[in-house]
Design a protein around this motif. Sequence first.
Motif, short mmCIF file in Angstrom:
data_model
loop_
_atom_site.label_atom_id
_atom_site.label_comp_id
_atom_site.label_asym_id
_atom_site.label_seq_id
_atom_site.Cartn_x
_atom_site.Cartn_y
_atom_site.Cartn_z
N GLU A 159 17.61 -10.86 9.85
CA GLU A 159 17.07 -9.24 9.87
C GLU A 159 18.51 -8.25 9.59
OE1 GLU A 159 14.41 -9.13 12.95
OE2 GLU A 159 12.97 -8.42 11.78
N ALA A 160 19.76 -8.71 10.17
CA ALA A 160 20.89 -7.99 9.90
C ALA A 160 21.32 -7.98 8.38
CB ALA A 160 22.00 -8.59 10.59
N ALA A 161 20.71 -8.63 7.70
CA ALA A 161 21.10 -8.81 6.05
C ALA A 161 20.19 -7.66 5.28
CB ALA A 161 20.99 -10.36 5.62
N VAL A 162 19.37 -7.30 6.02
CA VAL A 162 18.51 -6.57 5.16
C VAL A 162 19.14 -5.19 4.44
CG1 VAL A 162 16.39 -4.58 5.55
CG2 VAL A 162 16.15 -6.75 6.63
N PRO A 163 20.07 -4.21 5.05
CA PRO A 163 20.60 -3.37 4.16
C PRO A 163 20.93 -4.00 2.79
CG PRO A 163 20.91 -2.97 6.64
CD PRO A 163 20.33 -4.39 6.67
N SER A 164 21.75 -5.21 3.02
CA SER A 164 22.51 -5.57 1.88
C SER A 164 21.48 -6.18 0.90
CB SER A 164 23.23 -6.85 2.42
OG SER A 164 24.11 -6.45 3.33
N VAL A 165 20.43 -6.72 1.39
CA VAL A 165 19.37 -7.09 0.49
C VAL A 165 18.81 -5.92 -0.44
CG1 VAL A 165 17.07 -8.42 0.00
CG2 VAL A 165 18.87 -9.18 1.52
N ILE A 166 18.54 -4.84 0.41
CA ILE A 166 17.90 -3.62 -0.10
C ILE A 166 18.90 -3.20 -1.31
CG2 ILE A 166 17.18 -1.22 0.24
CD1 ILE A 166 15.88 -2.26 2.89
N SER A 202 14.47 -14.66 -1.04
CA SER A 202 14.35 -15.99 -0.17
C SER A 202 15.17 -16.17 0.73
CB SER A 202 14.98 -16.76 -1.53
OG SER A 202 16.39 -16.79 -1.53
N PHE A 203 14.66 -17.13 1.43
CA PHE A 203 15.43 -17.62 2.81
C PHE A 203 16.65 -18.00 2.38
CE2 PHE A 203 16.92 -21.19 5.46
CZ PHE A 203 16.66 -20.32 6.80
N GLU A 204 16.98 -18.24 1.28
CA GLU A 204 18.36 -18.94 0.97
C GLU A 204 19.22 -17.72 1.06
OE1 GLU A 204 16.01 -22.14 0.30
OE2 GLU A 204 15.72 -20.12 -0.20
N THR A 205 19.04 -16.50 0.49
CA THR A 205 19.64 -15.10 0.06
C THR A 205 19.91 -14.53 1.67
OG1 THR A 205 18.73 -14.85 -2.10
CG2 THR A 205 19.70 -13.07 -0.75
N PHE A 206 18.87 -14.40 2.44
CA PHE A 206 19.08 -14.01 3.85
C PHE A 206 20.05 -14.94 4.72
CE2 PHE A 206 15.17 -11.52 2.60
CZ PHE A 206 15.49 -10.24 3.18
N ASP A 207 19.74 -16.14 4.49
CA ASP A 207 20.53 -17.04 5.07
C ASP A 207 22.13 -16.91 4.80
OD1 ASP A 207 20.73 -18.93 7.22
OD2 ASP A 207 20.59 -20.65 5.89
N ALA A 208 22.28 -16.97 3.53
CA ALA A 208 23.76 -16.84 3.01
C ALA A 208 24.25 -15.51 3.57
CB ALA A 208 23.61 -16.85 1.72
N GLY A 222 0.63 -1.02 0.01
CA GLY A 222 0.26 0.11 0.10
C GLY A 222 0.88 1.26 0.08
N HIS A 223 2.38 1.16 -0.10
CA HIS A 223 2.87 2.39 0.06
C HIS A 223 2.87 3.16 -1.00
CE1 HIS A 223 6.21 5.09 1.12
NE2 HIS A 223 6.14 4.77 2.60
N PRO A 224 2.93 4.34 -1.27
CA PRO A 224 2.69 5.18 -2.43
C PRO A 224 3.91 5.33 -3.23
CG PRO A 224 2.62 6.72 -0.46
CD PRO A 224 2.42 5.24 -0.25
N ASP A 225 5.04 5.05 -2.51
CA ASP A 225 6.34 5.28 -3.42
C ASP A 225 6.89 3.91 -3.44
OD1 ASP A 225 8.73 6.79 -4.12
OD2 ASP A 225 9.54 5.21 -2.66
N PRO A 226 6.97 3.51 -5.09
CA PRO A 226 7.26 2.24 -5.54
C PRO A 226 8.50 1.57 -4.69
CG PRO A 226 7.39 3.66 -7.21
CD PRO A 226 6.80 4.40 -6.35
N TRP A 227 9.65 2.36 -4.67
CA TRP A 227 10.80 2.06 -4.35
C TRP A 227 10.61 1.65 -2.66
CZ3 TRP A 227 14.13 -0.23 -7.09
CH2 TRP A 227 14.02 0.04 -8.50
N THR A 228 10.09 2.51 -2.08
CA THR A 228 9.76 2.25 -0.48
C THR A 228 9.13 1.00 -0.40
OG1 THR A 228 9.92 4.69 -0.02
CG2 THR A 228 8.93 3.25 1.73
N ALA A 229 7.95 0.68 -1.29
CA ALA A 229 7.34 -0.45 -1.25
C ALA A 229 8.28 -1.70 -1.26
CB ALA A 229 6.33 -0.58 -2.22
N VAL A 230 9.22 -1.65 -2.15
CA VAL A 230 10.16 -2.48 -2.23
C VAL A 230 11.14 -2.72 -1.12
CG1 VAL A 230 12.24 -3.51 -3.69
CG2 VAL A 230 10.37 -2.45 -4.71
N ASP A 231 11.61 -1.83 -0.50
CA ASP A 231 12.08 -1.68 0.73
C ASP A 231 11.50 -2.71 1.92
OD1 ASP A 231 14.31 -0.45 -0.54
OD2 ASP A 231 13.66 1.60 0.27
#
Length: 205
Positions: A186-193, A161-167, A84-93
């Motif tokens: 959750e510590a991998a969030v900045p890297s995935v973003i 995917s789980f595998e990406t975050f896990d790695a 529902g976020h109006p900004d598409p890039w923030t929605a991806v984040d």
Amino acid sequence: MSPRSYRMGQRQAEVDETRARIVAAARAQLTESGTLSLDAVARRADVARATVYYQYKSRTGLLEALCDALAAEGGMARLAEAFGHPDPWTAVDRFVEVMAGFWSVDPACTRRLRALGALDEEVGRIIVERDARRRQGASVLVGRLPDAPPGAASLLYVLTSFETFDALASETPSAAPGGPSPGSLEAAVPSVIRLARAALGAASG
């Protein structure tokens, strides 16, 4: 409240408690052994095998309930906020953050579940069906992005995917005070973003 309503409410509470105990037993069984036997779950939950069948009808039903419990605990309801976020890039984040929270609930159980899915057709089918929902969500989000490259939805699907975050979690340095602990998915969030934005064509700077 009438006596009948009270008895019905009390019975429903007992049913809910039994169902929760069975799901918790299934989660523990899967995490410890990498298998899921209804007999073993019944023994661990201290109920009759027939009770497990009565509540969940089949092993598939129990697996679905376990996945639903992990999703609820992992805050998957927050996906509505992401979409529902109006900004598409923030929605991806936000999508990345919600998926990280979900995968972080019980990585050991999820790791076992997904490994079992590669060997067990019944488990594999459930995982494929649930992963398809994430793929669909990735497609919706990518559809809102300006000038997304070919295959962008598949890229976002893989990156969440789980595998990406896990790695990536195992490679994440110590977190800042108050943040996720080192090694936490959750510590991998900045890297995935960062990876998602680069792969999906976000303008730098």
